[in-house]
Write an enzyme that holds these catalytic residues in place. Structure first.
Site, mmCIF file in Angstrom:
data_model
loop_
_atom_site.group_PDB
_atom_site.id
_atom_site.type_symbol
_atom_site.label_atom_id
_atom_site.label_comp_id
_atom_site.label_asym_id
_atom_site.label_seq_id
_atom_site.Cartn_x
_atom_site.Cartn_y
_atom_site.Cartn_z
ATOM 1 C CG HIS A 1 32.333 -15.676 23.017
ATOM 2 N ND1 HIS A 1 33.428 -15.605 23.839
ATOM 3 C CD2 HIS A 1 32.302 -14.508 22.316
ATOM 4 C CE1 HIS A 1 34.045 -14.442 23.635
ATOM 5 N NE2 HIS A 1 33.381 -13.767 22.721
ATOM 6 N N GLY B 1 29.561 -20.218 37.144
ATOM 7 C CA GLY B 1 28.842 -21.447 36.836
ATOM 8 C C GLY B 1 27.354 -21.282 36.629
ATOM 9 C CG ASN C 1 26.145 -20.107 30.728
ATOM 10 O OD1 ASN C 1 25.227 -20.036 29.929
ATOM 11 N ND2 ASN C 1 26.915 -19.053 31.021
ATOM 12 C CG ASN D 1 33.142 -21.391 24.350
ATOM 13 O OD1 ASN D 1 33.086 -21.427 25.574
ATOM 14 N ND2 ASN D 1 33.531 -20.301 23.689
#
Ligand code: GAR
Length: 201
Positions: free
Chosen positions: A104, A11, A13, A102
């Site tokens: 990545h 977590g 981010n 998202n």
């Protein structure tokens, strides 16, 4: 914009969003969901007084439906996948059209899926990077919003590369969430575009 974050693990981010954009810039994180009850992300959300919930259904459709209902009830307008390690099905995505993003840890379309940094190191990559993209039904296949690259010639250790990429991820994800809140991200012709005058911010 009311933001729901999905995260499966650490977590970091999510923490960046909570620390840097939540409660300002027109952004409110209103729900944090996970497929993993032990995900540290859930504790981070609760510490910030954000409702957090684990969805332990092993069946993806059932989990997606429960999560989508919960996020909809919370008034979520933007879903941010911040280390969410499950695929989301078409039914979930249809509930939040063009409103799922998202982060990545690779320069997509290279090295999609899990273990992206390990894949890149194994290929002898010398340029690594981070992508924030719109989510579709594929594995990290949706239109790219922004990318940032990092040259690490001679990199052999995935953990070192991941650590080097982490601050880039946090910066890029926060940047995109702010830009979306301002209405400065457009999906046009299958591409997601951040208005040029925001590209540096
Ligand atoms: C991040 O590196 C993110 O890019 C990656 O998981 C990590 C989560 O870290 N996501 C993927 O690989 C998705 N395919 P965090 O839990 O500390 O934010």
């Amino acid at each position: 914009v009311r933001v729901g974050v999905l995260a499966s693990g650490e977590g970091s981010n999510l923490q960046a969003i909570l620390d840097r954009v939540h409660g300002g810039d027109g952004v409110e994180v209103v729900a944090v969901g996970s497929d993993k009850p032990q995900a540290r992300a859930l504790g981070r959300a609760r510490a910030a007084d954000v409702p957090a919930r684990a969805f332990e259904q092993s069946d993806r459709r059932a989990r997606d439906a429960a999560m989508a209902g919960w996020l909809t009830d919370a008034g979520v307008e933007l879903v941010v996948l911040a280390g969410y390690m499950q695929l989301l099905g078409a039914d979930f995505l249809a509930r939040f059209p063009r409103r799922v993003i998202n982060v990545h840890p690779a320069l997509l379309p290279a090295f999609p899926g899990i273990g992206a940094v390990e894949q890149a190191v194994a290929h002898g990559a010398q340029v690594f990077g981070v992508t924030v993209h719109c989510v579709d039904e594929g594995i990290d296949t949706g239109p790219i919003i922004v990318q940032r690259a990092l040259e690490l010639p001679g990199a052999t250790d995935a953990a070192t590369v991941r650590a080097a990429l982490r601050p880039l991820e946090h910066d890029l994800l926060c940047h995109v969430v702010r830009a979306i809140a301002r209405g400065d991200v457009e999906l046009a012709g299958g591409r997601c575009i951040v208005r040029p005058d925001d590209a540096a911010g």
